[in-house]
Design an enzyme around this catalytic site. Structure first.
Site, short mmCIF file in Angstrom:
data_model
loop_
_atom_site.label_atom_id
_atom_site.label_comp_id
_atom_site.label_asym_id
_atom_site.label_seq_id
_atom_site.Cartn_x
_atom_site.Cartn_y
_atom_site.Cartn_z
N SER A 168 0.85 -1.23 -0.11
CA SER A 168 -0.01 0.09 -0.13
C SER A 168 0.65 1.20 0.14
CB SER A 168 -0.97 -0.11 1.29
OG SER A 168 -1.79 -1.01 1.30
N GLU A 217 -2.07 -16.15 0.73
CA GLU A 217 -2.27 -15.32 2.21
C GLU A 217 -3.70 -15.36 2.50
OE1 GLU A 217 -2.95 -10.87 2.92
OE2 GLU A 217 -0.90 -11.22 3.02
N SER A 261 2.04 -3.49 8.15
CA SER A 261 2.07 -4.15 9.45
C SER A 261 3.34 -4.72 9.75
CB SER A 261 1.00 -5.34 9.31
OG SER A 261 -0.19 -5.04 8.75
#
Length: 192
Positions: free
Chosen positions: A10, A125, A42
């Protein structure tokens, strides 16, 4: 558990549009030189490596011209700035890249084929996420039930109801994971 990885996907002002990325990488001999930034990364503050998407062909259509690199987070030019949530935690971060050098050998897939590699990454994922956590939770739940039987708490209907509900939820998550893996086998090997 010996390495922690984060995803440098992102970017600021791109929203959820991964293909709108502007972090640039140009080839300089055996390295890519990267400049740009990522956001909502993250656990970047503790990561050893980053799955990094970079634009290697700025003239290509937006889903093309992207490459996928494995970037060491301790490379010179990498700056991590944690983002504090309303709850006070800092599991997300901004990552700034200032002429970071990453070896061409750290590219996954071909140059400008990063979109395909990313879709495979995200399929795995999403298709098998949390397998380890589900297995661990089922094991711990079994240990809690054994302890409840041993100490007499099993006789409490509320305790049995709560443990039964958790057991049902974990079994459901486990079945969903099994289904994703089975579907992947029958449809070319990619879960999702």
């Amino acid at each position: 558990g010996e390495e922690v990885w984060c995803q440098g996907f992102s970017e600021p002002d791109a929203g959820s549009d991964l293909a709108a990325l502007r972090t640039r990488a140009y080839r300089d001999g055996d390295d890519y030189v990267i400049t740009g930034s990522k956001i909502w990364t993250s656990h970047a503050e503790v990561a050893d490596w980053c799955e990094l998407l970079v634009r290697t062909d700025p003239g290509a259509p937006k889903h093309r011209g992207i490459s996928w690199l494995a970037m060491p987070m301790d490379a010179p030019g990498v700056t991590v700035r944690p983002l504090r949530t309303l709850a006070g935690s800092t599991e997300f971060a901004e990552v700034f890249l200032d002429e970071v050098r990453v070896p061409v050998a750290n590219r996954v897939g071909e140059e400008n084929d990063g979109w395909r590699v990313t879709m495979v990454t995200l399929s795995f994922e999403r298709g098998t996420a949390f397998v380890g956590e589900v297995v661990a939770c089922r094991r711990v739940l079994g240990e809690v039930a054994e302890e409840a039987r041993a100490n007499g708490r099993w006789d409490d209907p509320g305790v049995r109801r709560r443990l039964g509900r958790l057991n049902a939820e974990f079994r459901t998550l486990w079945r969903l994971t099994q289904w994703n893996v089975s579907e992947a086998e029958s449809s070319g090997g990619v879960p999702g």
